[in-house]
Scaffold this motif. Structure first.
Motif, PDB file in Angstrom:
ATOM      1  N   PHE A  58       0.865  -1.183   0.000  1.00  0.00           N
ATOM      2  CA  PHE A  58       0.000   0.000   0.000  1.00  0.00           C
ATOM      3  C   PHE A  58       0.901   1.232   0.000  1.00  0.00           C
ATOM      4  CE2 PHE A  58      -2.259  -3.079   2.943  1.00  0.00           C
ATOM      5  CZ  PHE A  58      -3.013  -3.660   1.927  1.00  0.00           C
ATOM      6  N   ILE A  59       0.601   2.178  -0.868  1.00  0.00           N
ATOM      7  CA  ILE A  59       1.449   3.362  -0.988  1.00  0.00           C
ATOM      8  C   ILE A  59       0.734   4.583  -0.431  1.00  0.00           C
ATOM      9  CG2 ILE A  59       0.700   3.860  -3.370  1.00  0.00           C
ATOM     10  CD1 ILE A  59       3.656   4.779  -3.874  1.00  0.00           C
ATOM     11  N   GLY A  69      11.073  20.488  -5.395  1.00  0.00           N
ATOM     12  CA  GLY A  69      10.413  19.569  -6.313  1.00  0.00           C
ATOM     13  C   GLY A  69      10.657  18.114  -5.987  1.00  0.00           C
ATOM     14  N   THR A  70      10.600  17.766  -4.712  1.00  0.00           N
ATOM     15  CA  THR A  70      10.804  16.377  -4.299  1.00  0.00           C
ATOM     16  C   THR A  70       9.467  15.743  -3.924  1.00  0.00           C
ATOM     17  OG1 THR A  70      12.999  16.912  -3.464  1.00  0.00           O
ATOM     18  CG2 THR A  70      12.034  14.841  -2.734  1.00  0.00           C
ATOM     19  N   TRP A  71       9.208  14.594  -4.510  1.00  0.00           N
ATOM     20  CA  TRP A  71       7.995  13.813  -4.258  1.00  0.00           C
ATOM     21  C   TRP A  71       8.367  12.659  -3.334  1.00  0.00           C
ATOM     22  CZ3 TRP A  71       6.872   8.691  -5.214  1.00  0.00           C
ATOM     23  CH2 TRP A  71       5.526   8.301  -5.273  1.00  0.00           C
ATOM     24  N   ARG A  72       7.646  12.522  -2.215  1.00  0.00           N
ATOM     25  CA  ARG A  72       7.970  11.483  -1.244  1.00  0.00           C
ATOM     26  C   ARG A  72       6.756  10.611  -0.977  1.00  0.00           C
ATOM     27  NH1 ARG A  72      10.591  16.104   0.692  1.00  0.00           N
ATOM     28  NH2 ARG A  72      12.874  15.883   0.822  1.00  0.00           N
ATOM     29  N   ALA A  73       7.011   9.337  -0.795  1.00  0.00           N
ATOM     30  CA  ALA A  73       5.944   8.383  -0.499  1.00  0.00           C
ATOM     31  C   ALA A  73       6.504   7.257   0.340  1.00  0.00           C
ATOM     32  CB  ALA A  73       5.328   7.838  -1.791  1.00  0.00           C
ATOM     33  N   THR A  74       5.614   6.503   0.968  1.00  0.00           N
ATOM     34  CA  THR A  74       6.000   5.304   1.715  1.00  0.00           C
ATOM     35  C   THR A  74       5.172   4.132   1.213  1.00  0.00           C
ATOM     36  OG1 THR A  74       4.394   5.797   3.469  1.00  0.00           O
ATOM     37  CG2 THR A  74       6.639   6.607   3.780  1.00  0.00           C
ATOM     38  N   VAL A  75       5.751   2.954   1.293  1.00  0.00           N
ATOM     39  CA  VAL A  75       5.068   1.715   0.908  1.00  0.00           C
ATOM     40  C   VAL A  75       5.052   0.796   2.121  1.00  0.00           C
ATOM     41  CG1 VAL A  75       5.125  -0.331  -0.564  1.00  0.00           C
ATOM     42  CG2 VAL A  75       5.642   1.912  -1.539  1.00  0.00           C
ATOM     43  N   LEU A  76       3.866   0.335   2.514  1.00  0.00           N
ATOM     44  CA  LEU A  76       3.697  -0.574   3.644  1.00  0.00           C
ATOM     45  C   LEU A  76       3.519  -1.995   3.131  1.00  0.00           C
ATOM     46  CD1 LEU A  76       3.267  -0.671   6.814  1.00  0.00           C
ATOM     47  CD2 LEU A  76       0.817  -0.705   6.290  1.00  0.00           C
ATOM     48  N   TYR A  77       4.193  -2.930   3.788  1.00  0.00           N
ATOM     49  CA  TYR A  77       4.120  -4.335   3.378  1.00  0.00           C
ATOM     50  C   TYR A  77       4.215  -5.204   4.620  1.00  0.00           C
ATOM     51  CZ  TYR A  77       4.912  -8.400   0.324  1.00  0.00           C
ATOM     52  OH  TYR A  77       4.800  -9.590  -0.347  1.00  0.00           O
ATOM     53  N   GLY A  78       3.366  -6.216   4.710  1.00  0.00           N
ATOM     54  CA  GLY A  78       3.363  -7.109   5.863  1.00  0.00           C
ATOM     55  C   GLY A  78       3.701  -8.531   5.479  1.00  0.00           C
ATOM     56  N   THR A  79       4.503  -9.197   6.285  1.00  0.00           N
ATOM     57  CA  THR A  79       4.825 -10.602   6.075  1.00  0.00           C
ATOM     58  C   THR A  79       4.510 -11.374   7.352  1.00  0.00           C
ATOM     59  OG1 THR A  79       7.125 -10.275   6.790  1.00  0.00           O
ATOM     60  CG2 THR A  79       6.672 -10.062   4.442  1.00  0.00           C
ATOM     61  N   THR A  80       4.236 -12.652   7.196  1.00  0.00           N
ATOM     62  CA  THR A  80       3.825 -13.487   8.326  1.00  0.00           C
ATOM     63  C   THR A  80       4.689 -14.732   8.389  1.00  0.00           C
ATOM     64  OG1 THR A  80       1.562 -12.725   8.005  1.00  0.00           O
ATOM     65  CG2 THR A  80       1.865 -14.628   9.423  1.00  0.00           C
ATOM     66  N   SER A  81       5.127 -15.070   9.584  1.00  0.00           N
ATOM     67  CA  SER A  81       5.939 -16.265   9.772  1.00  0.00           C
ATOM     68  C   SER A  81       5.054 -17.501   9.761  1.00  0.00           C
ATOM     69  CB  SER A  81       6.716 -16.179  11.087  1.00  0.00           C
ATOM     70  OG  SER A  81       5.803 -16.133  12.176  1.00  0.00           O
TER      71      SER A  81
END
Length: 806
Positions: A58-59, A69-81
């Motif tokens: 998800f971004i 002129g800087t564009w910033r974003a984050t990406v969320l990612y989940g992993t499961t054991s």
């Protein structure tokens, strides 16, 4: 596993099915898995709560720097054991009892023992939970818009450049060079680790870019089945090996994100109320409303035609009202003595069960298609509302609002909200760009390109039944607003409910819990809106300060809101009206666009007609008039408020400088109508001549006659007739009448609206794209907002303006 499963689900399974019955009971045991929340059913509409080996990506749009002129974003990612808690071994319910564990602290943490202790605790937790875990990797490449076609087939691949989670890619130059990004471990809950990738792209001066990325799961080497994932066991011979549709597979799917140029106008989409409330049955969700996703499909269709730069969520991104089904909270609700409930502590069982529900519901809701694709391809900007916590939060009696159970439940909802919607944690929120006020508010001010800014105030975190925000928070917010660059021509304020009459009573979880608190079921909703008596003084205070900002900074202020499950438009403007004064010089002129819900059911048509009667024009103060606009002139008796599901796209008109809000309205069927709609219509026909609206009866008869003539042999969903110049009649009705200039209104309560006009989207590509929308039952209504300009100040102008500020 269905979220409705429970210990009694196996009743009647005997004999050969005895083993299956025992397995079912074990699987339905409270808090077996990280998301196995013990609820009877999920009424939100996203399906049975289910697990997923991987969650995301998800971004989220983190910011746009107009200076460099800087564009910033984050990406969320989940992993499961697979099997056990993230640290290996250990009891899973014990891991869940620990709550959401923060795995990192901001680098610029304030000095002091408290922050040092938090940083040490986070480091220790990360060391323990990440031992033996292989982190995911984000593969990306940046292409110029002209090379977009080349990106369609690739997934990014591994690259020669590797960045850690704090630096990110630089971009700028449009070269299709692939690289890899390492994540920041953000938080852990039970078996799940949530990772964040920080992205940074240098925006080009005149050319747009595409950021294409995919996330490779750290668990990619080990192919596991759904059964093995859930229970940590080997699959049986009869069970097929494969993914669960949750983004699992090592490579994952690729997503493309549009990064506009520095001179480009940003297009963005707005939505709210993305779930069903408790009073909408599963049968109605499926048959009457065609499920949760018709309008999400339309939003992604529009994104494919012309990409959105941001996806703005106005609150109620999901409906968490089912949290009251978890056993520990049900037991608290069933306590016979109100004083006993108020004195009860927020127990570890309440915390673990509630947090398990919140996390699992977010995972399920966000992984539902096409929502998952939208959240992966369009950067999110969001705030929350009551249903992101539970229905009515902030409008309950003070003694209830401050009791241990309510405060603890709010804390669980806040942790989940920060993680999934803001991609941060409580200790990182301020350093990650949120404006955290002294009362716990989580506000956001975001630049949307070079000429727009969006304020998303937190209208829940510091709320009580007497005020929405304290004065200290208003001071902090307006201090940030006055720092906006002078080149900003537009400012959008996002407020959860309309500033204008009517007072709209919602529906929701109050039916399930308010009777147990000894209050009327809808009383919390009546206290919940800006037009409620308790909030009218604060409403005027806010409007006048926004007007002060507009005049002092020469910024056009507009308001976009949701929550009420209706669409429409309101208007504030200078009073008394001077016909010779242009709307472009009226700093009091503010449009409010009302847009909700993208999923939830609209109210009955009869109620909407009554609400329109209460929406007559009024004065906010002696110099400001407010009223609802007649936006839907093809809808007799519903010209101002329309009870249809909807969302809004926003774009700048580069030729006129106007900001264009396009309401995308679901037109199939009469979703809000009730079986007695003919009785309502007859009653309204008798009452209409008595209403104090000039010429209302004649206009209604003319519109009904015109509609009957146009409807001969045609369905409701036919393509609207277009007039020269791109305007529409019928489905895509413009605010301005045929032949009127774009800045003219179509008539307000006083006979003429002030400022802003209407028109359909222009251009051949959009006209061809509208055919698919018409086939899907989507109509478009536009609201045009003129820019604010400072006129040359001659001597006569100065004299004429004296004394008009107050």
């Amino acid at each position: 596993m269905s979220g409705a499963a429970g210990p009694t689900a196996s009743t009647g399974l005997t004999g050969a099915a005895g083993d299956l019955s025992a397995q079912w009971r074990d699987a339905a045991r409270i808090l077996v898995g990280p998301h196995d929340a013990p609820i009877r059913q999920n009424t939100c509409g996203c399906g049975a709560l289910r697990d997923a080996r991987t969650v995301g990506p998800f971004i989220r749009l983190r910011g746009y720097d107009t200076d460099d002129g800087t564009w910033r974003a984050t990406v969320l990612y989940g992993t499961t054991s697979i099997g056990g808690s993230p640290g290996g071994g250990g009891d899973e319910s014990e891991a869940e009892a620990g709550g959401l564990i923060e795995l990192s602290q901001p680098a610029e943490s304030d000095a002091g023992s408290g922050s040092s202790a938090a940083a040490a605790s986070a480091a220790a937790a990360a060391s323990r939970l990440l031992a033996g875990r292989k982190p995911p990797l984000l593969h990306y490449r940046i292409l110029s818009a002209g090379s977009a076609g080349k990106a369609a087939g690739g997934g990014g691949g591994g690259g020669s450049r590797v960045h850690d989670g704090q630096s990110g890619p630089s971009g700028g130059g449009g070269v299709a060079a692939a690289a890899t990004l390492r994540p920041l471990p953000l938080a852990a809950f039970s078996r799940q680790i949530f990772w964040r990738f920080d992205l940074s792209v240098t925006v080009l001066d005149t050319e747009a870019q595409w950021l294409e990325y995919r996330v490779e799961s750290g668990e990619a080497e080990e192919v596991v089945s759904e059964h093995q994932y859930r229970h940590g066991k080997e699959p049986t011979a009869a069970e097929p090996i494969g993914g669960d549709g949750g983004g699992g597979g090592g490579g994952g799917s690729s997503h493309r994100v549009y990064v506009p140029s520095r001179v480009e106008d940003w297009r963005w989409a707005f939505y709210s109320c993305a779930g069903f409330s408790l009073d909408v049955s599963a049968e109605d969700q499926a048959s009457k409303f065609r499920g949760s996703f018709p309008l999400w499909t339309d939003l992604m269709r529009r994104h494919a035609q012309s990409p959105f730069c941001a996806l703005v969520g106005g609150g109620d991104q999901l409906y968490n009202d089912d949290v009251w089904q978890v056993p520990a909270l049900e037991a608290w609700l069933n306590l016979p003595d109100p004083d006993q409930r108020l004195a009860a502590p927020f127990s570890p069982a309440m915390k673990s069960q509630a947090l398990s529900y919140y996390v699992r519901h977010y995972c399920t809701h966000y992984m539902s298609e096409p929502v998952r694709e939208a959240y992966g391809s369009i950067p999110q900007v969001s705030t929350w509302d009551d249903h992101d916590i539970f229905d009515g939060w902030g409008s309950y009696p003070l003694e209830l609002q401050t009791c241990a159970v309510f405060v603890g439940l709010m804390g669980c909802a806040r942790d989940a909200y920060l993680l999934f919607q803001q991609h941060t944690t409580a200790n990182r929120a301020a350093s990650d760009g949120l404006l955290v006020t002294s009362g716990g508010g989580l506000h956001c001010l975001m630049a949307l390109g070079p000429r727009q800014a969006l304020l998303l105030p937190d209208q829940r975190g510091e709320r009580n039944r007497f005020q929405v925000l304290p004065l200290e928070s208003y001071a902090d917010l307006f201090a940030e607003l006055v720092r906006l660059p002078r080149l900003m021509m537009c400012f959008r304020g996002l407020y959860r409910s309309p500033f204008f009459r009517p007072l709209m009573a919602k529906t929701g979880a109050s039916a399930a819990i308010m009777n147990k608190f000894g209050e009327p079921e809808l009383l919390d909703d009546l206290r919940d809106h800006w037009v409620a008596p308790a909030h009218k003084g604060e409403r005027r205070f806010l409007i006048e300060h926004l007007q002060m900002l507009a005049k002092s900074r020469t910024m056009r202020v507009s308001i976009i809101s949701g929550d009420v499950h209706l669409c429409g438009a309101g208007l504030l403007h200078a009073w008394p009206h001077r016909p010779r004064k242009s709307p472009t010089t009226d700093w009091r002129l503010m449009h409010q666009v009302i847009s909700s819900a993208i999923v939830n059911a609209p109210p009955p048509t009869g109620l909407v007609r009554v609400l329109q009667w209460s929406g007559r024009a009024g004065l906010t103060n002696r110099r400001t008039r407010n009223h609802l606009r007649r936006t839907f002139t093809d809808q007799p008796t519903r010209e101002k408020l329309l009870n249809k599901r909807n969302w809004t796209e926003v774009a700048e008109d580069t030729r006129s400088g106007e900001l264009v809000f396009s309401l995308r309205v679901e037109s199939g069927g009469d979703a809000g109508a009730q079986p007695d709609r003919q009785h309502h219509r007859r009653l309204l026909d008798r009452l209409l001549p008595c209403l104090p609206f000039s010429g209302r009866g004649e206009r209604q008869q003319a519109q009904q006659g015109q509609q009957q003539q146009q409807g001969q042999g045609q369905g409701q969903q036919e393509e609207p007739q277009r007039r020269p110049g791109g305007g529409e009649t019928g489905g895509g009705v413009a605010l301005a009448p045929a032949g009127a200039p774009a800045s003219a209104g179509a008539g307000g309560d006083s006979g003429a609206d002030v400022g802003g006009g209407g028109g359909a989207a222009e251009g051949g590509e959009e006209r061809r794209g509208d055919a698919a929308a018409v086939a899907a039952g989507i109509r478009t209504y536009t609201i045009r907002v003129p820019p604010l300009v400072r006129p040359p100040q001659g001597f006569e102008d100065v004299l004429a303006g004296q004394g008009e500020d107050f």
